[in-house]
Write an enzyme that holds these catalytic residues in place. Structure first.
Site, PDB file in Angstrom:
ATOM      1  N   ARG A 103      56.008  31.564 -56.974  1.00 39.62           N
ATOM      2  CA  ARG A 103      56.015  30.232 -57.567  1.00 39.62           C
ATOM      3  C   ARG A 103      56.729  30.266 -58.916  1.00 39.62           C
ATOM      4  O   ARG A 103      56.611  31.256 -59.656  1.00 39.62           O
ATOM      5  CB  ARG A 103      54.551  29.816 -57.763  1.00 39.62           C
ATOM      6  CG  ARG A 103      54.320  28.464 -58.373  1.00 39.62           C
ATOM      7  CD  ARG A 103      54.625  27.365 -57.424  1.00 39.62           C
ATOM      8  NE  ARG A 103      53.988  26.120 -57.798  1.00 39.62           N
ATOM      9  CZ  ARG A 103      54.303  24.950 -57.252  1.00 39.62           C
ATOM     10  NH1 ARG A 103      55.231  24.872 -56.306  1.00 39.62           N
ATOM     11  NH2 ARG A 103      53.678  23.847 -57.604  1.00 39.62           N
ATOM     12  N   THR A 378      60.563  20.064 -49.180  1.00 38.32           N
ATOM     13  CA  THR A 378      60.088  21.432 -49.310  1.00 38.32           C
ATOM     14  C   THR A 378      60.405  21.945 -47.930  1.00 38.32           C
ATOM     15  O   THR A 378      60.813  21.173 -47.066  1.00 38.32           O
ATOM     16  CB  THR A 378      58.562  21.418 -49.570  1.00 38.32           C
ATOM     17  OG1 THR A 378      58.333  21.079 -50.925  1.00 38.32           O
ATOM     18  CG2 THR A 378      57.901  22.762 -49.318  1.00 38.32           C
ATOM     19  N   ASN A 398      60.797  21.442 -55.045  1.00 39.46           N
ATOM     20  CA  ASN A 398      59.877  20.338 -55.288  1.00 39.46           C
ATOM     21  C   ASN A 398      60.441  19.061 -54.677  1.00 39.46           C
ATOM     22  O   ASN A 398      60.270  18.823 -53.504  1.00 39.46           O
ATOM     23  CB  ASN A 398      59.528  20.166 -56.777  1.00 39.46           C
ATOM     24  CG  ASN A 398      58.316  19.271 -56.940  1.00 39.46           C
ATOM     25  OD1 ASN A 398      57.586  19.052 -55.969  1.00 39.46           O
ATOM     26  ND2 ASN A 398      58.078  18.740 -58.117  1.00 39.46           N
TER      27      ASN A 398
HETATM   28  O1  DON Z   1      54.127  22.828 -54.530  1.00 39.78           O
HETATM   29  C1  DON Z   1      53.904  21.698 -54.157  1.00 39.78           C
HETATM   30  O2  DON Z   1      52.847  21.307 -53.736  1.00 39.78           O
HETATM   31  C2  DON Z   1      55.069  20.710 -54.170  1.00 39.78           C
HETATM   32  N1  DON Z   1      56.036  21.115 -55.154  1.00 39.78           N
HETATM   33  C3  DON Z   1      55.634  20.654 -52.821  1.00 39.78           C
HETATM   34  C4  DON Z   1      56.732  19.658 -52.739  1.00 39.78           C
HETATM   35  C5  DON Z   1      56.908  19.137 -51.399  1.00 39.78           C
HETATM   36  O3  DON Z   1      56.288  19.515 -50.459  1.00 39.78           O
HETATM   37  C6  DON Z   1      57.911  18.081 -51.313  1.00 39.78           C
HETATM   38  N2  DON Z   1      57.985  17.530 -50.017  1.00 39.78           N
HETATM   39  N3  DON Z   1      58.092  17.861 -48.973  1.00 39.78           N
END
Ligand code: DON
Length: 568
Positions: A103, A378, A398
């Site tokens: 991360r 994502t 993100n």
């Molecule tokens: O880590 C997270 O929960 C978000 N940054 C994830 C972003 C995300 O899933 C965007 N859409 N699909």
């Protein structure tokens, strides 16, 4: 003779009627993919093919995962990345499990109120657009560590397919052309008109994308490993871009970035062992809370997507997401009460006021009012090799194309992961999620995530690898996909495709997929007092199921270009 069992008519045509829509609609995959010697399910056909080729060449599932991560950074630039981050959950064929946290981190110069003005109000978009929204990237370090610990083939070999894709180019699918067109204005604002992905004539299906600068960056990573990204020309170019635009990431941040091996969150749902991602993801804890709570109900009897099932799931979800907002953050910085949150007595008490005929108001659980902004990207991929090694990786910039800042001379987008912090207590992020102290910004802290790469075991053997994109909806989409297989008897493809719902405590509402629920079910839920909001899509699963006869069954979500490739 190539032995790939290629897929599913792959790519059916998709129509993208609403530019705001989170996903394009698609017809369902018609052919179930099953294979004996490996399965790779990813968001892009070319990345799945790369993964399958690595398996064919004698690589293990972890080798294939590294190759897929880099391939997605080329062919799926809206979420695939080298300047983002993610999580891997793995299970070796011998039953050993683990997880890798790559991360992003807050820069050393970050501060708690960096997105607030003098009056303490949130400055619009500062945490989600442009260079101040960028977290210190983790993906390259993550892939190097993953390979070091679990890989078999050489790292050079694993990154080579991505280099070739970037150098020789690849063809845009309709979905990806549409997605690029949706963000043209943002590309222009975050960069200038010379930026590669800005195209006055609009991108079209079949257009070729060639990324020589990215190929060069990947070659540096290939020859120098970590140094190829975190120092030398790539780092200099990236930092110059960030700092020229007022960003705060420095070489010290890049030097200090290291991914972390963590003990996965593990627990049982019925006769299944669930292995998932611990903090800084909220995914594993929240998923296990939901599954544990589900043991009290006979969902199979209540029926898939029946009003009763959705009502009860929603009641579980509002309590779990309220816990998420209060208790979850980076455990290296905040004492996350993981044991308490998963304790069966705590959970029994927490869910004890759920009634089949009564909707709880979220404000009775805790105060707060937020709006969800629909935005989704994502990517998740699941891989199992012929030995039974398994890995699920969820990785992200993100938002779609992250901060929208494209590092022109090095060929990649920068993430906007800082928005996953709670930038002010009670103020929602782009997924409508709120948080407080546990997820406040601090230098070098990791922002809380919902990403939930998950592995299930049954009778001590590998059963499923599953995960999804979708911001806040990731946890509920993974939860429902597991129920779809375990309780509703669906195969992996059906479970991925099945229409889903989502609720997250605040706002006090149920999202459901357009045309996904029977009108009678909608009426019954409304009669219970639920507010129902249609959205274009929830979740985008790429999963693998191990059948009782040992065959691997792919599930590649029909909501996108997702593709499962099996190795016969
Ligand atoms: O880590 C997270 O929960 C978000 N940054 C994830 C972003 C995300 O899933 C965007 N859409 N699909």
């Amino acid at each position: 003779m190539k032995r790939f069992l290629f897929i599913l008519l792959a790519f059916i045509s998709f129509s993208c009627s609403n530019p705001q829509s989170r996903f394009s609609e698609s017809s369902s995959k018609v052919q179930l993919v099953e294979a004996k010697n490996g399965m790779v399910a990813t968001a892009h056909p070319l990345a799945s093919k790369v993964g399958a080729q690595i398996l064919e060449q004698g690589g293990n599932a972890f080798d294939a995962a590294v190759a897929v991560q880099f391939a997605l950074a080329v062919v799926y630039p809206r979420a695939g990345n080298i300047a983002g981050g993610g999580f891997a959950v793995y299970r070796k064929a011998n039953g050993e499990t683990g997880s890798l946290d790559f991360r992003e981190k807050a820069p050393q110069n970050a501060s708690r109120d960096m997105y607030l003005d003098k009056e303490g109000n949130v400055i619009s978009e500062l945490s989600s657009f442009g260079v101040l929204s960028v977290g210190v990237p983790g993906s390259v370090d993550g892939m190097i560590e993953l390979h070091k610990k679990l890989g078999f083939l050489t790292f050079e070999k694993l990154i080579q397919p991505a280099i070739e894709l970037a150098e020789k180019g690849f063809v845009l699918t309709e979905n990806e052309a549409n997605k690029l067109n949706d963000y043209q204005k943002d590309f222009l604002t975050a960069n200038d008109s010379s930026t590669y992905f800005f195209n006055e004539e609009k991108w079209k299906t079949g257009d070729s994308v060639v990324l020589p600068e990215l190929a060069q960056t990947l070659k540096l990573i290939q020859s120098k490993g970590r140094e190829g990204f975190y120092s030398g020309p790539t780092a200099q170019t990236m930092l110059a871009e960030i700092q020229a635009k007022g960003g705060i990431i420095t070489q010290a941040d890049l030097d200090e970035y290291h991914s972390v091996w963590r003990k996965p969150v593990e627990g049982n749902y019925k006769e299944y062992k669930v292995i998932s991602m611990p903090p800084p993801s909220s995914g594993g804890i929240a998923l296990l809370q939901l599954l544990k709570g589900s043991e009290a109900f006979d969902f199979a009897k209540l029926g898939h997507n029946s009003a009763q099932s959705i009502h009860l799931m929603t009641e579980l979800e509002r309590r779990v997401y309220a816990d998420r907002a209060t208790y979850l953050g980076d455990a290296d910085f905040f004492a996350v009460p993981q044991e308490m949150l998963l304790d069966s007595n705590y959970l029994a008490k927490r869910f004890s006021d759920i009634r089949p005929d009564h909707k709880t108001n979220s404000t009775e659980i805790k105060e707060g009012k937020v709006e969800i902004i629909e935005s989704i990207e994502t990517t998740h991929f699941s891989i199992v090799d012929k030995e039974g090694n398994a890995i699920g990786i969820t990785t992200t910039l993100n938002g779609n194309f992250g901060s929208k800042v494209f590092v022109e001379k090095a060929g990649f987008f920068l993430n906007n992961e800082m928005d996953d912090f709670s930038i002010k207590p009670g103020v929602p992020n782009q997924f409508g999620l709120i948080g407080a102290e546990a997820n406040a910004i601090a230098p070098e802290k990791r922002m809380l995530s919902s990403m939930t790469p998950t592995i299930l075991e049954k009778d001590g053997k590998l059963f499923m690898v599953v995960g999804s994109p979708g911001g806040a909806t990731i946890i509920t989409a993974v939860y429902q996909t597991i129920l779809n297989v375990v309780d509703f008897g669906m195969n992996m493809q059906e479970a991925a495709n099945a229409k889903k719902t989502h609720s997250q405590w605040l706002p006090d509402q149920i999202l459901y997929e357009e045309n996904g629920l029977d009108s009678l079910v909608l009426k019954q839920l409304e009669a219970l007092g639920h507010v129902l909001i249609p959205v274009s899509a929830i979740g985008k699963m790429d999963a693998v199921l191990v059948l009782p006869n040992g065959l691997l069954q792919g599930g590649a979500d029909s909501r996108g270009d997702d593709t499962a490739v099996g190795v016969k």
